[in-house]
Structure formats: C-alpha cells, structure tokens
Design a protein around this motif. Structure first.
Motif, PDB file in Angstrom:
ATOM      1  N   LEU A 231      -6.176  -1.051   6.858  1.00 32.24           N
ATOM      2  CA  LEU A 231      -5.365  -0.010   6.249  1.00 32.24           C
ATOM      3  C   LEU A 231      -6.181   1.235   5.921  1.00 32.24           C
ATOM      4  O   LEU A 231      -5.649   2.346   5.963  1.00 32.24           O
ATOM      5  CB  LEU A 231      -4.683  -0.551   4.987  1.00 32.24           C
ATOM      6  CG  LEU A 231      -3.596  -1.596   5.253  1.00 32.24           C
ATOM      7  CD1 LEU A 231      -3.057  -2.164   3.951  1.00 32.24           C
ATOM      8  CD2 LEU A 231      -2.457  -1.017   6.089  1.00 32.24           C
ATOM      9  N   LEU A 232      -7.448   1.064   5.618  1.00 35.93           N
ATOM     10  CA  LEU A 232      -8.291   2.245   5.417  1.00 35.93           C
ATOM     11  C   LEU A 232      -8.409   3.048   6.713  1.00 35.93           C
ATOM     12  O   LEU A 232      -8.545   4.272   6.693  1.00 35.93           O
ATOM     13  CB  LEU A 232      -9.687   1.840   4.934  1.00 35.93           C
ATOM     14  CG  LEU A 232      -9.839   1.513   3.447  1.00 35.93           C
ATOM     15  CD1 LEU A 232     -11.292   1.234   3.113  1.00 35.93           C
ATOM     16  CD2 LEU A 232      -9.330   2.661   2.575  1.00 35.93           C
ATOM     17  N   ASP A 237      -0.379   5.516   9.393  1.00 36.83           N
ATOM     18  CA  ASP A 237       0.568   5.172  10.456  1.00 36.83           C
ATOM     19  C   ASP A 237       1.401   3.938  10.118  1.00 36.83           C
ATOM     20  O   ASP A 237       2.358   3.618  10.817  1.00 36.83           O
ATOM     21  CB  ASP A 237      -0.171   4.916  11.770  1.00 36.83           C
ATOM     22  CG  ASP A 237      -0.858   6.161  12.299  1.00 36.83           C
ATOM     23  OD1 ASP A 237      -0.288   7.258  12.133  1.00 36.83           O
ATOM     24  OD2 ASP A 237      -1.955   6.050  12.859  1.00 36.83           O
ATOM     25  N   TYR A 238       1.008   3.232   9.055  1.00 34.61           N
ATOM     26  CA  TYR A 238       1.684   1.980   8.696  1.00 34.61           C
ATOM     27  C   TYR A 238       1.920   1.938   7.182  1.00 34.61           C
ATOM     28  O   TYR A 238       1.394   1.085   6.482  1.00 34.61           O
ATOM     29  CB  TYR A 238       0.852   0.772   9.141  1.00 34.61           C
ATOM     30  CG  TYR A 238       0.637   0.709  10.631  1.00 34.61           C
ATOM     31  CD1 TYR A 238       1.599   0.155  11.470  1.00 34.61           C
ATOM     32  CD2 TYR A 238      -0.516   1.221  11.202  1.00 34.61           C
ATOM     33  CE1 TYR A 238       1.415   0.109  12.835  1.00 34.61           C
ATOM     34  CE2 TYR A 238      -0.716   1.188  12.579  1.00 34.61           C
ATOM     35  CZ  TYR A 238       0.253   0.630  13.385  1.00 34.61           C
ATOM     36  OH  TYR A 238       0.076   0.593  14.745  1.00 34.61           O
ATOM     37  N   VAL A 239       2.756   2.860   6.711  1.00 35.72           N
ATOM     38  CA  VAL A 239       2.984   2.989   5.272  1.00 35.72           C
ATOM     39  C   VAL A 239       3.597   1.717   4.694  1.00 35.72           C
ATOM     40  O   VAL A 239       3.257   1.298   3.585  1.00 35.72           O
ATOM     41  CB  VAL A 239       3.891   4.205   4.983  1.00 35.72           C
ATOM     42  CG1 VAL A 239       4.113   4.341   3.480  1.00 35.72           C
ATOM     43  CG2 VAL A 239       3.265   5.472   5.530  1.00 35.72           C
ATOM     44  N   ASN A 240       4.496   1.089   5.447  1.00 35.51           N
ATOM     45  CA  ASN A 240       5.112  -0.148   4.948  1.00 35.51           C
ATOM     46  C   ASN A 240       4.075  -1.237   4.722  1.00 35.51           C
ATOM     47  O   ASN A 240       4.198  -2.045   3.796  1.00 35.51           O
ATOM     48  CB  ASN A 240       6.171  -0.643   5.926  1.00 35.51           C
ATOM     49  CG  ASN A 240       7.446   0.184   5.863  1.00 35.51           C
ATOM     50  OD1 ASN A 240       7.717   0.819   4.848  1.00 35.51           O
ATOM     51  ND2 ASN A 240       8.199   0.201   6.936  1.00 35.51           N
ATOM     52  N   LEU A 241       3.053  -1.271   5.575  1.00 35.02           N
ATOM     53  CA  LEU A 241       1.999  -2.265   5.409  1.00 35.02           C
ATOM     54  C   LEU A 241       1.129  -1.938   4.197  1.00 35.02           C
ATOM     55  O   LEU A 241       0.651  -2.836   3.509  1.00 35.02           O
ATOM     56  CB  LEU A 241       1.142  -2.354   6.666  1.00 35.02           C
ATOM     57  CG  LEU A 241       1.846  -2.852   7.928  1.00 35.02           C
ATOM     58  CD1 LEU A 241       0.842  -2.984   9.077  1.00 35.02           C
ATOM     59  CD2 LEU A 241       2.535  -4.181   7.690  1.00 35.02           C
ATOM     60  N   VAL A 242       0.907  -0.658   3.953  1.00 38.15           N
ATOM     61  CA  VAL A 242       0.166  -0.248   2.754  1.00 38.15           C
ATOM     62  C   VAL A 242       0.919  -0.734   1.521  1.00 38.15           C
ATOM     63  O   VAL A 242       0.339  -1.327   0.604  1.00 38.15           O
ATOM     64  CB  VAL A 242       0.001   1.290   2.702  1.00 38.15           C
ATOM     65  CG1 VAL A 242      -0.591   1.712   1.359  1.00 38.15           C
ATOM     66  CG2 VAL A 242      -0.891   1.771   3.839  1.00 38.15           C
ATOM     67  N   GLN A 243       2.224  -0.493   1.498  1.00 34.97           N
ATOM     68  CA  GLN A 243       3.036  -0.930   0.368  1.00 34.97           C
ATOM     69  C   GLN A 243       3.005  -2.451   0.228  1.00 34.97           C
ATOM     70  O   GLN A 243       2.847  -2.982  -0.877  1.00 34.97           O
ATOM     71  CB  GLN A 243       4.476  -0.463   0.566  1.00 34.97           C
ATOM     72  CG  GLN A 243       5.414  -0.859  -0.554  1.00 34.97           C
ATOM     73  CD  GLN A 243       6.776  -0.214  -0.406  1.00 34.97           C
ATOM     74  OE1 GLN A 243       7.122   0.706  -1.118  1.00 34.97           O
ATOM     75  NE2 GLN A 243       7.565  -0.695   0.544  1.00 34.97           N
ATOM     76  N   SER A 244       3.140  -3.149   1.342  1.00 31.75           N
ATOM     77  CA  SER A 244       3.119  -4.611   1.320  1.00 31.75           C
ATOM     78  C   SER A 244       1.805  -5.137   0.766  1.00 31.75           C
ATOM     79  O   SER A 244       1.781  -6.070  -0.050  1.00 31.75           O
ATOM     80  CB  SER A 244       3.344  -5.148   2.735  1.00 31.75           C
ATOM     81  OG  SER A 244       3.213  -6.549   2.772  1.00 31.75           O
TER      82      SER A 244
END
Length: 364
Positions: A231-232, A237-244
């Motif tokens: 994520l760093l 590009d993957y905001v949902n994964l950051v939130q998850s």
C-alpha cells in the motif's frame, strides 16, 4: 442402516486433516495455486458446486460473506471432526471435499491454498456491488438457474455492467456465455484457457495493467508487512484496500501501526485526502478530538486538490462539516435528554442524520 450410512457416520468422525498428507519443502514454498488451477480443478469444482447447489436449492438468502465465513472456518478447523461443522453450509462444503481428498490427497499447505483461492475469487466479484455477487454468478455459470432466472440475471448483470462502461464482448466473457463453455465439463478444458474461477477482475474489465505479482492471490492473502509495503507503493490506486487495511488494524487495536502507516503514507503522498478521512472514521469513537483533526485535514486537502470539480468539493465539504459538527456536539445533560425525548427525540433524529451522511460518503 446400510453400508453408505455407516460410511457417512464414520467419515463425520474424521477430520479433513486426516485426508491430507505431510507438506514437502517444495510445496511449502507455494504462495498460490494461481495459474495452476487445472491441477486442483477436482477440489475447486466440488466447492463451486456445493456453493451453487446450496444457494439454489436450500437457501436463497445466503450471502457471499456467509461463504467467506464458512470457508475460513473450515480452513481454521480442518483438524476437527467433520461433525464439528454444524452449520449446513459448512457441512456441505466439508462433505464435498472428502471424496476427492480420499482419491487424490493434498498436502496441508495445498489444501489451505485451494480454500484461499476460492476466497480470492469471491472477493474478485465484489465490484458488482451485490451481497450475492459471486453466488449468483457461479449459480448462473453452472447452469442451476431456470431459463427465466437466467434471463433475469443476464438483464441485471448487463444493466450494471453498462453503467460501469463494460463492453458487450467483455460482458459475454464475464457471463461465460454457453457457446464459450460448450465443453465446460470436459475435464481437460475446465481450467485450460479461461479459468471458471478466475475469468476477469475489475482491473481487466477497465483495461488497467494488472499487477499480477502483487495481486494474483488477492490482497487479503498477504501478511501484514506485505500489505503495509504494497500500500505504501500502490495505495493511491487501491483506496478501498487502504481503507480495508486500516480498519483491519483498528479491529486489532493496533493504533501504533495505524499511526506508523499514516505517517509514512502521508510523507510519500502528501495531502491524499481519502486517507485523512479514513483516519477520521477510525478515531471517531476512540478519540473524537483526533477524529476532528483528521476530518479538518481532509477538508484542507480537498480544497487544495485542483482536479476535483467544485460541485464535488462542495458536497464533500458539506458531509465533512456535518461530521465535525456531530463530533463537537456536547453530550446532553440528563434533564435535557428527558426533555428531548418528550419533544420527539430531536437529538436522536439529529444523530441518525449525521450517521446517514457518514454512510453516504462512498467516494472511498
């Protein structure tokens, strides 16, 4: 009691682990069965059929999350007797795996990779925004639906896909139209070219480059450090994964790791407003003052973000102002609370409204 019933009772007292063989050093190095689906097709197809049959014949209200929970529980308790799985869904999947494991045993590590793969595939249908996205899709593909049900599913699928800008050819591939799968049940074709389980994910649909090395087994299969590093590098590009990921850390009460991630991410991607907002939601109950700070940082970042339309900035600002006001709202005194209840519980309505507005911020 006939022989088959005796055998069934005997199997229920065995665990799935008893059908597995020891791992080898080479097997232990495997991180995924991705691209090797054909080798494991007999186990994957049993799980698929169990899922589709259970939904179609036994419970039309079951959701993708129910199957995720069932698969995770089977994985976690594979060393316990099959009778341990009392829920019909878990029992059905566990029972379906006995025969293929008896005939062609897997190692323990391979078995977990098979379950992990199905979990990834279920997650890979989540872009459809339906609690039963995977279940309905696999039930359709395997031909369980009646002709009327098929037409209804295809119509709903195409309508949603059209809104997402998916082409007709891509829709046909996603639906795995019958003419594409005439030889579906031929063993050698099942996972040969276009895997039933894999097909296309959202990245392929929207013609973005797929980061196979990082995402081939699904984000949830990465360990904590891998998620952090991934994520760093790719978070914007993957905001949902950051939130998850951040919410996952919150559930573990690992706020130190959350702060470490936030600091490093913010240093690399200054004023990335979705992360500020995510941080605010994390602390809104744990530390309202800190939550207010992150929401204010979100506002600053949005205002300084040049590419956002003014109308979009205004809508975000309205939502964030409501959240900040909700945080600042002082706690009611007992006598005020009693009075407000006599006046139609105005405070309760206000809080409900704030909660709804928070729910409406789906741009993450």
């Amino acid at each position: 009691m006939d022989h088959d019933e005796d055998r069934k009772i005997g199997e229920d007292e065995l665990s799935l682990s008893e059908f597995l063989v020891p791992d080898t050093p080479e097997i232990k190095e495997l991180k995924s069965i991705y691209t090797n689906e054909y080798e494991y097709s007999e186990y994957l197809s049993e799980i698929e059929f169990s899922i589709a049959e259970y939904y179609h014949n036994e419970n039309r209200k079951v959701t993708d999350k129910d199957f995720i929970k069932a698969l995770k529980n089977i994985k976690l308790n594979r060393n316990k007797p099959i009778s341990f799985f009392e829920r019909p869904l878990e029992k059905k999947i566990a029972d379906s795996l006995v025969e293929p494991l008896e005939e062609s045993p897997l190692t323990d590590h391979e078995f977990t990779l098979v379950l992990d793969y199905v979990l990834w595939v279920i997650d890979n249908r989540s872009w459809l925004k339906d609690k039963q996205a995977y279940i309905k899709w696999i039930t359709y593909v395997l031909g369980f639906f009646s002709e009327d049900e098929e037409k209804k599913y295809e119509s709903q699928f195409k309508k949603f896909a059209s809104k997402m800008g998916v082409s007709g050819a891509q829709v046909d591939m996603l639906l795995m139209k019958r003419e594409m799968t005439d030889d579906f049940f031929d063993e050698e074709d099942l996972f040969e070219d276009e895997s039933l389980l894999e097909v296309l994910g959202p990245d392929e649909i929207f013609e973005n480059d797929r980061m196979a090395e990082d995402l081939e087994t699904g984000f949830f299969l990465m360990d904590d450090n891998e998620k952090f590093d991934f994520l760093l590098e790719n978070g914007p590009d993957y905001v949902n994964l950051v939130q998850s990921y951040v919410l996952e850390l919150m559930e573990k009460d690992d706020f130190e790791k959350i702060q470490d991630f936030y600091q490093k991410f913010n240093e690399k991607y200054e004023n990335f407003f979705p992360l500020h907002f995510i941080m605010g939601t994390v602390y809104i109950e744990n530390d309202p003052t800190l939550a207010k700070f992150y929401f204010e940082e979100t506002l600053k970042a949005v205002e300084n973000y040049g590419d956002l339309p003014k109308s979009y900035k205004y809508e975000i600002k309205q939502n964030l102002d409501s959240l900040i006001k909700y945080i600042e709202e002082p706690a009611e005194k007992p006598e005020e609370k009693a009075l407000s209840s006599k006046k139609g519980k105005r405070k309760g309505v206000s809080r409900k409204k704030a909660s709804n507005e928070e729910d409406e911020i789906k741009w993450l």
